[in-house]
Motif scaffolding. Structure first.
Motif, mmCIF file in Angstrom:
data_model
loop_
_atom_site.group_PDB
_atom_site.id
_atom_site.type_symbol
_atom_site.label_atom_id
_atom_site.label_comp_id
_atom_site.label_asym_id
_atom_site.label_seq_id
_atom_site.Cartn_x
_atom_site.Cartn_y
_atom_site.Cartn_z
ATOM 1 N N ILE A 101 -4.867 6.208 -3.087
ATOM 2 C CA ILE A 101 -4.106 6.270 -1.835
ATOM 3 C C ILE A 101 -2.834 7.055 -2.124
ATOM 4 O O ILE A 101 -2.035 6.681 -2.976
ATOM 5 N N MET A 102 -2.660 8.149 -1.405
ATOM 6 C CA MET A 102 -1.501 9.011 -1.633
ATOM 7 C C MET A 102 -0.669 9.128 -0.369
ATOM 8 O O MET A 102 -1.200 9.385 0.715
ATOM 9 N N ALA A 103 0.631 8.900 -0.504
ATOM 10 C CA ALA A 103 1.571 9.240 0.560
ATOM 11 C C ALA A 103 2.110 10.632 0.270
ATOM 12 O O ALA A 103 2.157 11.068 -0.875
ATOM 13 N N ASP A 104 2.524 11.321 1.305
ATOM 14 C CA ASP A 104 3.020 12.690 1.141
ATOM 15 C C ASP A 104 4.537 12.703 1.266
ATOM 16 O O ASP A 104 5.090 12.330 2.306
ATOM 17 N N GLN A 105 5.202 13.114 0.202
ATOM 18 C CA GLN A 105 6.651 13.296 0.196
ATOM 19 C C GLN A 105 7.389 11.961 0.265
ATOM 20 O O GLN A 105 8.471 11.869 0.834
ATOM 21 N N MET A 106 6.850 10.928 -0.368
ATOM 22 C CA MET A 106 7.505 9.621 -0.420
ATOM 23 C C MET A 106 8.217 9.439 -1.753
ATOM 24 O O MET A 106 7.587 9.364 -2.802
ATOM 25 N N LYS A 107 9.532 9.365 -1.710
ATOM 26 C CA LYS A 107 10.280 9.093 -2.935
ATOM 27 C C LYS A 107 10.133 7.628 -3.312
ATOM 28 O O LYS A 107 9.896 6.758 -2.454
ATOM 29 N N GLY A 165 -0.857 0.775 6.725
ATOM 30 C CA GLY A 165 -2.183 1.322 6.472
ATOM 31 C C GLY A 165 -2.727 0.890 5.127
ATOM 32 O O GLY A 165 -3.919 0.587 4.984
ATOM 33 N N VAL A 166 -1.867 0.843 4.102
ATOM 34 C CA VAL A 166 -2.306 0.377 2.786
ATOM 35 C C VAL A 166 -2.796 -1.057 2.884
ATOM 36 O O VAL A 166 -3.831 -1.425 2.298
ATOM 37 N N GLY A 167 -2.080 -1.892 3.624
ATOM 38 C CA GLY A 167 -2.517 -3.275 3.803
ATOM 39 C C GLY A 167 -3.884 -3.372 4.456
ATOM 40 O O GLY A 167 -4.712 -4.206 4.061
ATOM 41 N N ARG A 168 -4.145 -2.523 5.438
ATOM 42 C CA ARG A 168 -5.454 -2.530 6.098
ATOM 43 C C ARG A 168 -6.556 -2.125 5.126
ATOM 44 O O ARG A 168 -7.665 -2.689 5.149
ATOM 45 N N ILE A 169 -6.263 -1.164 4.266
ATOM 46 C CA ILE A 169 -7.255 -0.728 3.280
ATOM 47 C C ILE A 169 -7.537 -1.846 2.282
ATOM 48 O O ILE A 169 -8.705 -2.122 1.943
ATOM 49 N N THR A 197 8.085 -2.938 1.917
ATOM 50 C CA THR A 197 6.690 -2.484 1.828
ATOM 51 C C THR A 197 5.832 -3.636 1.301
ATOM 52 O O THR A 197 5.461 -3.664 0.125
ATOM 53 N N PRO A 198 5.505 -4.590 2.160
ATOM 54 C CA PRO A 198 4.768 -5.780 1.705
ATOM 55 C C PRO A 198 3.375 -5.466 1.169
ATOM 56 O O PRO A 198 2.898 -6.149 0.257
ATOM 57 N N ALA A 199 2.707 -4.454 1.707
ATOM 58 C CA ALA A 199 1.372 -4.118 1.207
ATOM 59 C C ALA A 199 1.455 -3.560 -0.208
ATOM 60 O O ALA A 199 0.628 -3.889 -1.071
#
Length: 504
Positions: A12-18, A276-280, A32-34
Protein backbone atom coordinates in the motif's frame (compact mmCIF):
# COMPACT_ATOMS: atom_id res chain seq x y z
CA UNK A 1 8.15 -24.02 -1.48
CA UNK A 2 5.31 -24.57 -3.93
CA UNK A 3 3.35 -21.66 -5.38
CA UNK A 4 0.42 -22.55 -3.12
CA UNK A 5 2.63 -22.12 -0.05
CA UNK A 6 4.04 -18.72 -1.01
CA UNK A 7 2.65 -15.75 0.96
CA UNK A 8 0.61 -13.06 -0.72
CA UNK A 9 2.00 -9.51 -0.89
CA UNK A 10 0.03 -6.28 -0.54
CA UNK A 11 2.04 -3.08 -0.93
CA UNK A 12 0.00 0.00 0.00
CA UNK A 13 1.61 3.23 -1.16
CA UNK A 14 0.59 6.80 -0.44
CA UNK A 15 1.84 9.46 -2.84
CA UNK A 16 3.88 12.34 -1.42
CA UNK A 17 3.18 11.53 2.25
CA UNK A 18 5.92 12.64 4.61
CA UNK A 19 6.49 10.47 7.66
CA UNK A 20 5.53 13.16 10.14
CA UNK A 21 2.04 13.47 8.66
CA UNK A 22 1.09 10.54 10.93
CA UNK A 23 0.88 10.53 14.71
CA UNK A 24 3.14 7.47 14.59
CA UNK A 25 5.91 9.84 13.53
CA UNK A 26 5.20 12.90 15.71
CA UNK A 27 2.12 14.64 14.26
CA UNK A 28 -0.32 15.88 16.91
CA UNK A 29 -3.03 16.89 14.46
CA UNK A 30 -3.12 13.94 12.03
CA UNK A 31 -4.26 10.73 13.67
CA UNK A 32 -3.83 7.57 11.60
CA UNK A 33 -5.55 4.76 13.53
CA UNK A 34 -5.35 2.27 10.65
CA UNK A 35 -1.59 2.74 10.36
CA UNK A 36 -1.34 2.33 14.11
CA UNK A 37 -3.31 -0.91 13.80
CA UNK A 38 -0.93 -2.13 11.10
CA UNK A 39 2.06 -1.09 13.23
CA UNK A 40 0.77 -3.14 16.16
CA UNK A 41 0.98 -6.24 13.98
CA UNK A 42 4.38 -5.53 12.44
CA UNK A 43 7.54 -3.44 12.40
CA UNK A 44 7.56 0.35 12.10
CA UNK A 45 10.70 1.96 10.71
CA UNK A 46 11.13 5.42 12.21
CA UNK A 47 13.91 6.49 9.86
CA UNK A 48 13.00 5.19 6.40
CA UNK A 49 14.10 7.25 3.41
CA UNK A 50 13.29 7.50 -0.26
CA UNK A 51 16.19 7.01 -2.71
CA UNK A 52 15.03 10.16 -4.55
CA UNK A 53 12.27 12.62 -3.59
CA UNK A 54 10.61 12.45 -7.01
CA UNK A 55 7.76 10.12 -8.03
CA UNK A 56 9.10 8.05 -10.94
CA UNK A 57 12.68 7.55 -9.73
CA UNK A 58 11.44 6.57 -6.27
CA UNK A 59 8.94 4.05 -7.65
CA UNK A 60 11.40 2.50 -10.09
CA UNK A 61 13.94 2.22 -7.27
CA UNK A 62 11.39 0.56 -5.01
CA UNK A 63 10.47 -2.15 -7.49
CA UNK A 64 13.99 -2.75 -8.84
CA UNK A 65 15.73 -2.41 -5.44
CA UNK A 66 18.35 -0.29 -7.20
CA UNK A 67 19.48 3.32 -6.91
CA UNK A 68 18.43 5.88 -9.52
CA UNK A 69 22.00 6.38 -10.77
CA UNK A 70 22.20 2.67 -11.62
CA UNK A 71 18.78 1.96 -13.19
CA UNK A 72 18.84 5.33 -14.99
CA UNK A 73 15.28 6.50 -14.28
CA UNK A 74 16.27 9.81 -12.68
CA UNK A 75 13.49 12.02 -14.05
CA UNK A 76 9.70 11.87 -14.01
CA UNK A 77 9.93 11.39 -17.78
CA UNK A 78 12.07 8.22 -17.49
CA UNK A 79 9.81 5.33 -16.41
CA UNK A 80 10.81 1.74 -15.67
CA UNK A 81 13.52 0.81 -18.20
CA UNK A 82 12.59 -1.91 -20.62
CA UNK A 83 13.67 -5.42 -19.63
CA UNK A 84 14.25 -4.69 -15.92
CA UNK A 85 14.13 -7.64 -13.52
CA UNK A 86 11.77 -5.83 -11.18
CA UNK A 87 9.67 -7.40 -8.44
CA UNK A 88 6.55 -7.97 -10.51
CA UNK A 89 8.47 -9.83 -13.19
CA UNK A 90 10.03 -12.05 -10.52
CA UNK A 91 6.65 -12.69 -8.91
CA UNK A 92 5.08 -13.48 -12.27
CA UNK A 93 7.79 -16.08 -12.89
CA UNK A 94 7.09 -17.55 -9.43
CA UNK A 95 3.43 -18.10 -10.31
CA UNK A 96 1.87 -15.03 -8.70
CA UNK A 97 -1.19 -13.27 -10.05
CA UNK A 98 -0.54 -9.53 -10.12
CA UNK A 99 -2.60 -6.41 -9.71
CA UNK A 100 -2.28 -2.62 -9.72
CA UNK A 101 -5.03 -0.42 -8.32
CA UNK A 102 -4.45 3.33 -8.25
CA UNK A 103 -1.58 5.48 -9.43
CA UNK A 104 1.05 3.87 -11.65
CA UNK A 105 3.70 6.46 -12.69
CA UNK A 106 6.25 3.70 -13.15
CA UNK A 107 5.37 0.97 -15.67
CA UNK A 108 4.83 2.18 -19.24
CA UNK A 109 6.32 -0.66 -21.29
CA UNK A 110 3.49 -2.86 -22.71
CA UNK A 111 5.38 -6.01 -21.72
CA UNK A 112 5.46 -4.85 -18.11
CA UNK A 113 1.81 -3.84 -18.05
CA UNK A 114 0.84 -7.21 -19.58
CA UNK A 115 2.17 -8.94 -16.46
CA UNK A 116 -0.73 -7.56 -14.43
CA UNK A 117 -3.96 -9.57 -14.42
CA UNK A 118 -5.80 -6.65 -12.81
CA UNK A 119 -4.94 -3.13 -13.96
CA UNK A 120 -7.13 -0.29 -12.64
CA UNK A 121 -5.18 2.92 -13.08
CA UNK A 122 -6.17 6.35 -11.83
CA UNK A 123 -4.36 9.68 -11.67
CA UNK A 124 -4.63 12.78 -9.53
CA UNK A 125 -7.45 14.21 -11.61
CA UNK A 126 -9.39 10.98 -12.11
CA UNK A 127 -9.48 8.32 -14.80
CA UNK A 128 -6.72 8.54 -17.37
CA UNK A 129 -7.59 8.97 -21.07
CA UNK A 130 -6.74 5.83 -22.99
CA UNK A 131 -6.28 3.66 -19.88
CA UNK A 132 -9.11 1.18 -19.50
CA UNK A 133 -9.46 -1.14 -16.52
CA UNK A 134 -8.42 -4.74 -17.12
CA UNK A 135 -9.36 -7.82 -15.13
CA UNK A 136 -12.28 -6.09 -13.40
CA UNK A 137 -14.43 -3.04 -13.99
CA UNK A 138 -14.63 0.03 -11.79
CA UNK A 139 -16.84 -0.47 -8.76
CA UNK A 140 -18.30 3.03 -9.18
CA UNK A 141 -19.88 4.59 -12.31
CA UNK A 142 -17.24 6.31 -14.43
CA UNK A 143 -19.44 9.39 -14.78
CA UNK A 144 -19.58 9.72 -10.99
CA UNK A 145 -15.80 9.27 -10.76
CA UNK A 146 -15.32 12.02 -13.33
CA UNK A 147 -17.68 14.39 -11.51
CA UNK A 148 -15.95 13.77 -8.18
CA UNK A 149 -12.57 14.74 -9.64
CA UNK A 150 -13.79 17.79 -11.56
CA UNK A 151 -12.70 20.22 -8.84
CA UNK A 152 -9.11 19.03 -9.17
CA UNK A 153 -8.96 20.20 -12.77
CA UNK A 154 -9.92 23.78 -11.79
CA UNK A 155 -8.39 24.44 -8.38
CA UNK A 156 -8.75 27.85 -6.68
CA UNK A 157 -5.60 29.88 -5.99
CA UNK A 158 -5.22 31.55 -2.59
CA UNK A 159 -1.64 32.84 -3.11
CA UNK A 160 1.19 32.48 -5.62
CA UNK A 161 2.01 28.92 -4.53
CA UNK A 162 -1.07 28.14 -2.44
CA UNK A 163 -3.97 26.15 -3.89
CA UNK A 164 -6.35 23.99 -1.87
CA UNK A 165 -10.02 23.05 -1.84
CA UNK A 166 -12.55 21.36 0.44
CA UNK A 167 -15.35 19.67 -1.50
CA UNK A 168 -18.84 18.29 -0.86
CA UNK A 169 -18.36 15.35 -3.24
CA UNK A 170 -19.25 11.74 -2.50
CA UNK A 171 -16.14 10.20 -0.89
CA UNK A 172 -16.92 6.87 -2.57
CA UNK A 173 -16.08 8.39 -5.96
CA UNK A 174 -13.14 10.49 -4.80
CA UNK A 175 -9.53 9.47 -5.16
CA UNK A 176 -8.78 7.56 -1.94
CA UNK A 177 -12.31 6.27 -1.46
CA UNK A 178 -12.39 4.81 -4.97
CA UNK A 179 -8.97 3.13 -4.65
CA UNK A 180 -9.95 1.55 -1.32
CA UNK A 181 -13.25 0.21 -2.69
CA UNK A 182 -11.56 -1.16 -5.80
CA UNK A 183 -8.93 -2.90 -3.65
CA UNK A 184 -11.63 -4.43 -1.45
CA UNK A 185 -13.39 -5.84 -4.50
CA UNK A 186 -10.16 -7.24 -5.94
CA UNK A 187 -9.20 -8.97 -2.70
CA UNK A 188 -12.65 -10.49 -2.40
CA UNK A 189 -12.42 -11.78 -5.99
CA UNK A 190 -9.09 -13.44 -5.26
CA UNK A 191 -10.16 -15.06 -2.02
CA UNK A 192 -10.03 -18.85 -2.25
CA UNK A 193 -7.72 -18.92 -5.28
CA UNK A 194 -4.81 -21.29 -4.66
CA UNK A 195 -2.40 -19.02 -6.51
CA UNK A 196 -0.59 -16.39 -4.43
CA UNK A 197 -1.00 -12.78 -5.43
CA UNK A 198 0.97 -9.53 -5.30
CA UNK A 199 -1.24 -6.43 -5.25
CA UNK A 200 0.05 -2.85 -5.46
CA UNK A 201 -2.55 -0.49 -3.98
CA UNK A 202 -1.33 2.98 -4.90
CA UNK A 203 -3.23 5.95 -3.45
CA UNK A 204 -2.79 9.19 -5.46
CA UNK A 205 -3.21 11.20 -2.22
CA UNK A 206 -1.94 13.31 -0.47
CA UNK A 207 -0.12 14.54 -3.60
CA UNK A 208 -1.39 17.75 -5.17
CA UNK A 209 -4.01 18.91 -6.03
CA UNK A 210 -4.70 19.51 -2.33
CA UNK A 211 -8.41 18.71 -2.37
CA UNK A 212 -10.42 16.59 0.07
CA UNK A 213 -14.06 15.82 0.95
CA UNK A 214 -15.31 18.01 3.78
CA UNK A 215 -15.74 15.34 6.53
CA UNK A 216 -12.01 14.61 6.50
CA UNK A 217 -11.09 18.30 6.64
CA UNK A 218 -13.47 18.85 9.55
CA UNK A 219 -11.84 15.97 11.44
CA UNK A 220 -8.47 17.76 11.60
CA UNK A 221 -7.70 19.56 14.85
CA UNK A 222 -6.34 22.79 13.40
CA UNK A 223 -5.44 24.00 16.88
CA UNK A 224 -2.88 21.17 17.05
CA UNK A 225 -1.34 21.90 13.65
CA UNK A 226 2.40 22.44 13.75
CA UNK A 227 3.89 24.76 11.13
CA UNK A 228 7.59 25.20 12.00
CA UNK A 229 9.05 28.68 11.51
CA UNK A 230 10.69 29.17 8.13
CA UNK A 231 14.41 30.01 7.94
CA UNK A 232 15.48 33.41 6.67
CA UNK A 233 15.60 33.17 2.83
CA UNK A 234 18.63 35.50 2.89
CA UNK A 235 20.64 33.16 5.14
CA UNK A 236 24.03 32.77 3.41
CA UNK A 237 24.18 29.11 4.49
CA UNK A 238 21.13 28.23 2.37
CA UNK A 239 21.93 26.49 -0.93
CA UNK A 240 20.99 28.35 -4.09
CA UNK A 241 18.56 25.57 -4.94
CA UNK A 242 16.69 26.09 -1.68
CA UNK A 243 16.45 29.82 -2.38
CA UNK A 244 15.07 29.08 -5.84
CA UNK A 245 12.50 26.72 -4.36
CA UNK A 246 11.51 29.40 -1.86
CA UNK A 247 10.82 31.77 -4.76
CA UNK A 248 8.69 29.17 -6.53
CA UNK A 249 6.93 27.38 -3.68
CA UNK A 250 7.17 29.88 -0.83
CA UNK A 251 4.28 30.82 1.44
CA UNK A 252 5.47 34.36 2.18
CA UNK A 253 2.52 36.03 0.43
CA UNK A 254 -0.11 33.75 1.98
CA UNK A 255 -2.15 34.62 5.07
CA UNK A 256 -1.65 32.57 8.21
CA UNK A 257 -5.21 31.30 7.82
CA UNK A 258 -4.53 30.03 4.30
CA UNK A 259 -1.27 28.37 5.34
CA UNK A 260 -3.02 26.55 8.17
CA UNK A 261 -5.93 25.58 5.91
CA UNK A 262 -3.54 24.23 3.27
CA UNK A 263 -1.66 22.15 5.85
CA UNK A 264 -4.96 20.96 7.30
CA UNK A 265 -6.12 19.89 3.83
CA UNK A 266 -2.90 17.92 3.33
CA UNK A 267 -3.36 16.17 6.68
CA UNK A 268 -7.03 15.52 5.89
CA UNK A 269 -5.96 13.78 2.68
CA UNK A 270 -3.66 11.58 4.79
CA UNK A 271 -6.64 10.81 7.01
CA UNK A 272 -8.64 9.81 3.93
CA UNK A 273 -5.83 7.46 2.90
CA UNK A 274 -5.69 6.04 6.42
CA UNK A 275 -9.39 5.23 6.32
CA UNK A 276 -8.75 3.33 3.08
CA UNK A 277 -5.93 1.38 4.72
CA UNK A 278 -8.33 0.35 7.48
CA UNK A 279 -10.83 -0.91 4.91
CA UNK A 280 -8.12 -2.97 3.22
CA UNK A 281 -7.03 -4.48 6.54
CA UNK A 282 -10.68 -5.28 7.34
CA UNK A 283 -11.03 -7.06 4.00
CA UNK A 284 -7.90 -9.14 4.53
CA UNK A 285 -9.23 -10.27 7.91
CA UNK A 286 -12.80 -10.83 6.75
CA UNK A 287 -11.69 -13.00 3.84
CA UNK A 288 -9.19 -15.03 5.85
CA UNK A 289 -6.26 -13.71 3.81
CA UNK A 290 -4.51 -11.85 6.63
CA UNK A 291 -2.49 -14.78 8.01
CA UNK A 292 -1.07 -15.55 4.58
CA UNK A 293 -0.37 -11.97 3.47
CA UNK A 294 2.63 -9.71 3.96
CA UNK A 295 1.45 -6.08 4.10
CA UNK A 296 3.74 -3.12 3.49
CA UNK A 297 2.74 0.51 3.88
CA UNK A 298 5.00 3.23 2.53
CA UNK A 299 5.14 6.46 0.57
CA UNK A 300 7.29 7.29 -2.43
CA UNK A 301 8.49 10.62 -0.93
CA UNK A 302 7.27 13.54 1.14
CA UNK A 303 5.98 17.11 0.87
CA UNK A 304 7.02 20.42 2.42
CA UNK A 305 3.42 20.91 3.64
CA UNK A 306 4.35 24.17 5.34
CA UNK A 307 7.84 23.28 6.52
CA UNK A 308 10.73 25.54 5.49
CA UNK A 309 8.15 28.10 4.43
CA UNK A 310 7.09 26.07 1.38
CA UNK A 311 4.52 23.73 -0.09
CA UNK A 312 4.66 20.81 -2.54
CA UNK A 313 8.10 19.27 -3.30
CA UNK A 314 11.43 20.01 -4.93
CA UNK A 315 15.03 18.93 -5.23
CA UNK A 316 16.01 19.25 -1.57
CA UNK A 317 16.82 16.67 1.11
CA UNK A 318 14.97 17.96 4.14
CA UNK A 319 13.30 15.20 6.13
CA UNK A 320 9.85 16.43 5.13
CA UNK A 321 10.76 15.42 1.54
CA UNK A 322 12.94 12.33 1.96
CA UNK A 323 11.76 10.66 5.18
CA UNK A 324 8.80 8.37 4.54
CA UNK A 325 6.54 6.10 6.60
CA UNK A 326 7.39 2.39 6.37
CA UNK A 327 5.59 -0.47 8.11
CA UNK A 328 5.98 -4.19 7.36
CA UNK A 329 3.55 -6.71 8.86
CA UNK A 330 2.85 -10.44 8.56
CA UNK A 331 0.85 -11.90 11.45
CA UNK A 332 2.74 -14.65 13.24
CA UNK A 333 5.84 -14.30 11.06
CA UNK A 334 7.07 -10.74 11.68
CA UNK A 335 7.61 -9.29 15.14
CA UNK A 336 4.45 -7.52 16.25
CA UNK A 337 4.59 -3.97 17.57
CA UNK A 338 8.34 -3.60 17.01
CA UNK A 339 10.03 -0.30 16.22
CA UNK A 340 13.34 -0.03 14.36
CA UNK A 341 15.39 3.18 14.47
CA UNK A 342 18.02 2.20 11.88
CA UNK A 343 18.33 4.37 8.74
CA UNK A 344 16.75 2.26 5.97
CA UNK A 345 15.53 2.88 2.45
CA UNK A 346 12.75 2.03 0.02
CA UNK A 347 15.30 0.05 -2.03
CA UNK A 348 15.26 -2.44 0.89
CA UNK A 349 11.55 -3.27 0.59
CA UNK A 350 11.62 -5.78 -2.28
CA UNK A 351 14.69 -7.66 -0.98
CA UNK A 352 12.82 -7.99 2.32
CA UNK A 353 9.72 -9.37 0.61
CA UNK A 354 11.76 -11.86 -1.43
CA UNK A 355 13.48 -13.00 1.78
CA UNK A 356 10.13 -13.51 3.51
CA UNK A 357 8.80 -15.35 0.46
CA UNK A 358 11.85 -17.59 0.18
CA UNK A 359 12.47 -16.39 -3.38
CA UNK A 360 15.92 -15.83 -4.85
CA UNK A 361 17.15 -12.24 -4.95
CA UNK A 362 18.91 -11.19 -8.19
CA UNK A 363 22.49 -10.06 -7.69
CA UNK A 364 21.70 -6.77 -9.45
CA UNK A 365 19.46 -5.70 -6.56
CA UNK A 366 21.29 -3.26 -4.34
CA UNK A 367 18.86 -3.03 -1.45
CA UNK A 368 19.19 -5.36 1.50
CA UNK A 369 16.61 -7.15 3.64
CA UNK A 370 15.39 -4.92 6.45
CA UNK A 371 16.56 -5.48 10.02
CA UNK A 372 14.05 -6.58 12.67
CA UNK A 373 11.76 -7.94 9.93
CA UNK A 374 14.54 -10.37 9.00
CA UNK A 375 17.63 -11.61 10.87
CA UNK A 376 20.12 -9.34 9.11
CA UNK A 377 22.31 -6.97 11.19
CA UNK A 378 21.19 -3.40 11.73
CA UNK A 379 22.75 -0.56 9.73
CA UNK A 380 23.95 2.94 10.48
CA UNK A 381 23.44 4.95 7.26
CA UNK A 382 21.31 5.33 4.18
CA UNK A 383 21.44 7.48 1.06
CA UNK A 384 19.46 9.52 -1.46
CA UNK A 385 20.17 11.46 -4.63
CA UNK A 386 18.66 13.93 -7.09
CA UNK A 387 19.48 15.26 -10.54
CA UNK A 388 20.80 13.98 -13.85
CA UNK A 389 23.79 16.25 -14.41
CA UNK A 390 21.98 19.23 -15.89
CA UNK A 391 22.90 22.92 -15.41
CA UNK A 392 21.72 24.77 -12.32
CA UNK A 393 18.42 26.64 -12.24
CA UNK A 394 19.37 29.86 -10.43
CA UNK A 395 17.58 32.95 -9.14
CA UNK A 396 19.14 34.82 -12.05
CA UNK A 397 17.44 32.36 -14.41
CA UNK A 398 14.11 32.99 -12.67
CA UNK A 399 14.50 36.71 -13.26
CA UNK A 400 14.32 36.10 -17.02
CA UNK A 401 10.90 34.41 -16.80
CA UNK A 402 7.61 36.25 -17.44
CA UNK A 403 6.60 35.24 -13.89
CA UNK A 404 9.38 34.75 -11.37
CA UNK A 405 7.38 33.39 -8.41
CA UNK A 406 4.67 30.87 -7.69
CA UNK A 407 3.22 27.86 -9.43
CA UNK A 408 3.48 29.20 -12.99
CA UNK A 409 7.23 29.71 -12.59
CA UNK A 410 7.51 26.33 -10.86
CA UNK A 411 5.82 24.64 -13.81
CA UNK A 412 7.97 26.51 -16.35
CA UNK A 413 11.18 25.34 -14.65
CA UNK A 414 10.05 21.87 -13.57
CA UNK A 415 12.04 19.68 -15.96
CA UNK A 416 15.07 21.94 -15.67
CA UNK A 417 15.05 21.60 -11.89
CA UNK A 418 14.48 17.84 -11.98
CA UNK A 419 17.62 17.37 -14.08
CA UNK A 420 19.98 19.91 -12.51
CA UNK A 421 23.08 18.80 -10.62
CA UNK A 422 24.13 15.48 -9.12
CA UNK A 423 23.22 15.90 -5.46
CA UNK A 424 23.94 13.12 -2.95
CA UNK A 425 22.77 12.68 0.64
CA UNK A 426 23.99 10.43 3.45
CA UNK A 427 21.90 10.08 6.58
CA UNK A 428 23.43 8.47 9.68
CA UNK A 429 21.82 7.91 13.08
CA UNK A 430 22.45 11.55 14.01
CA UNK A 431 23.59 13.60 11.02
CA UNK A 432 22.64 14.37 7.46
CA UNK A 433 25.15 15.57 4.88
CA UNK A 434 24.34 16.78 1.34
CA UNK A 435 26.81 17.66 -1.39
CA UNK A 436 26.85 18.18 -5.14
CA UNK A 437 30.05 17.71 -7.17
CA UNK A 438 28.62 20.15 -9.73
CA UNK A 439 28.52 22.96 -7.17
CA UNK A 440 26.32 24.71 -4.56
CA UNK A 441 26.55 25.05 -0.79
CA UNK A 442 27.06 21.81 1.14
CA UNK A 443 24.62 21.02 3.95
CA UNK A 444 25.17 19.39 7.34
CA UNK A 445 22.47 19.02 9.96
CA UNK A 446 22.54 17.63 13.49
CA UNK A 447 19.14 15.96 13.57
CA UNK A 448 19.18 15.42 17.33
CA UNK A 449 19.70 19.10 18.17
CA UNK A 450 18.01 20.51 15.06
CA UNK A 451 15.20 18.16 13.93
CA UNK A 452 13.65 20.81 11.65
CA UNK A 453 16.98 21.32 9.82
CA UNK A 454 17.13 25.08 10.16
CA UNK A 455 20.85 25.41 10.95
CA UNK A 456 23.32 24.37 8.25
CA UNK A 457 26.61 23.49 9.98
CA UNK A 458 28.62 22.69 6.85
CA UNK A 459 30.61 25.95 6.78
CA UNK A 460 30.90 26.41 10.53
CA UNK A 461 34.20 25.64 12.27
CA UNK A 462 34.57 22.38 14.16
CA UNK A 463 32.83 20.05 11.71
CA UNK A 464 35.65 19.38 9.26
CA UNK A 465 36.41 15.85 10.48
CA UNK A 466 32.73 14.83 10.50
CA UNK A 467 32.26 16.17 6.95
CA UNK A 468 35.34 14.25 5.78
CA UNK A 469 33.91 11.04 7.28
CA UNK A 470 30.52 11.57 5.66
CA UNK A 471 32.11 12.38 2.31
CA UNK A 472 33.99 9.10 2.59
CA UNK A 473 30.70 7.29 3.24
CA UNK A 474 29.19 8.87 0.12
CA UNK A 475 32.22 7.95 -1.96
CA UNK A 476 32.15 4.34 -0.77
CA UNK A 477 28.42 4.10 -1.53
CA UNK A 478 28.91 5.58 -5.00
CA UNK A 479 31.74 3.15 -5.82
CA UNK A 480 29.93 0.10 -4.44
CA UNK A 481 26.78 0.86 -6.43
CA UNK A 482 28.28 1.99 -9.72
CA UNK A 483 27.92 -1.45 -11.36
CA UNK A 484 24.41 -2.74 -10.88
CA UNK A 485 24.72 -5.48 -13.47
CA UNK A 486 27.74 -7.61 -12.54
CA UNK A 487 28.73 -10.00 -15.30
CA UNK A 488 28.52 -13.73 -14.49
CA UNK A 489 31.87 -15.34 -13.86
CA UNK A 490 32.91 -18.07 -16.32
CA UNK A 491 32.02 -21.64 -15.26
CA UNK A 492 35.74 -22.40 -14.96
CA UNK A 493 35.97 -19.91 -12.08
CA UNK A 494 35.48 -21.50 -8.62
CA UNK A 495 32.46 -19.23 -7.99
CA UNK A 496 31.37 -18.87 -11.57
CA UNK A 497 28.58 -21.43 -11.68
CA UNK A 498 26.92 -20.17 -8.48
CA UNK A 499 27.30 -16.53 -9.54
CA UNK A 500 25.78 -17.18 -12.96
CA UNK A 501 22.67 -18.59 -11.34
CA UNK A 502 21.96 -15.42 -9.37
CA UNK A 503 23.13 -12.67 -11.71
CA UNK A 504 20.79 -10.96 -14.14
Amino acid sequence: MSAQELPNVVVIMADQMKATASHLYRSRSCKTPALERLARSGVTFRHAYTPQPLCVPARVSLWTARWPHTHGARLNETPMPRGERHAFRLWHEAGYRLGLIGKNHCFEDPDDQALFEVWCEIGHEGLLPGSSPRGMGWVRPETAIGAAHAARAAMPRQAAAVSYAVSDIDPRDASSGLVAAQAEACLERWTGDERPFALWISFPDPHTPYEVPRPYFDAIDQGALEVPPAPDPDDSDLPERTRVLRELLGLDDATDADVRALVATYHAMVGFVDEGVGRILDTLERTGLAERTVVVFCSDHGDFAGEHGMTRKGGAFYDCLVRVPLIVAWPGRVRAGAVDDAPVNLVDVVPTLLELQGLERPAAMQGRPLPTVTDVPTRDATFAEYGAGGPACTRAALAALPQQRGLEAAKATLRWREAEGRRKMVRTQRHKYVTDPMGDVDELYDLELDPHETTNLARRPGHERLIAELRERLLAWSVMTEDARPLPLPPSHPQGLERSRTTT
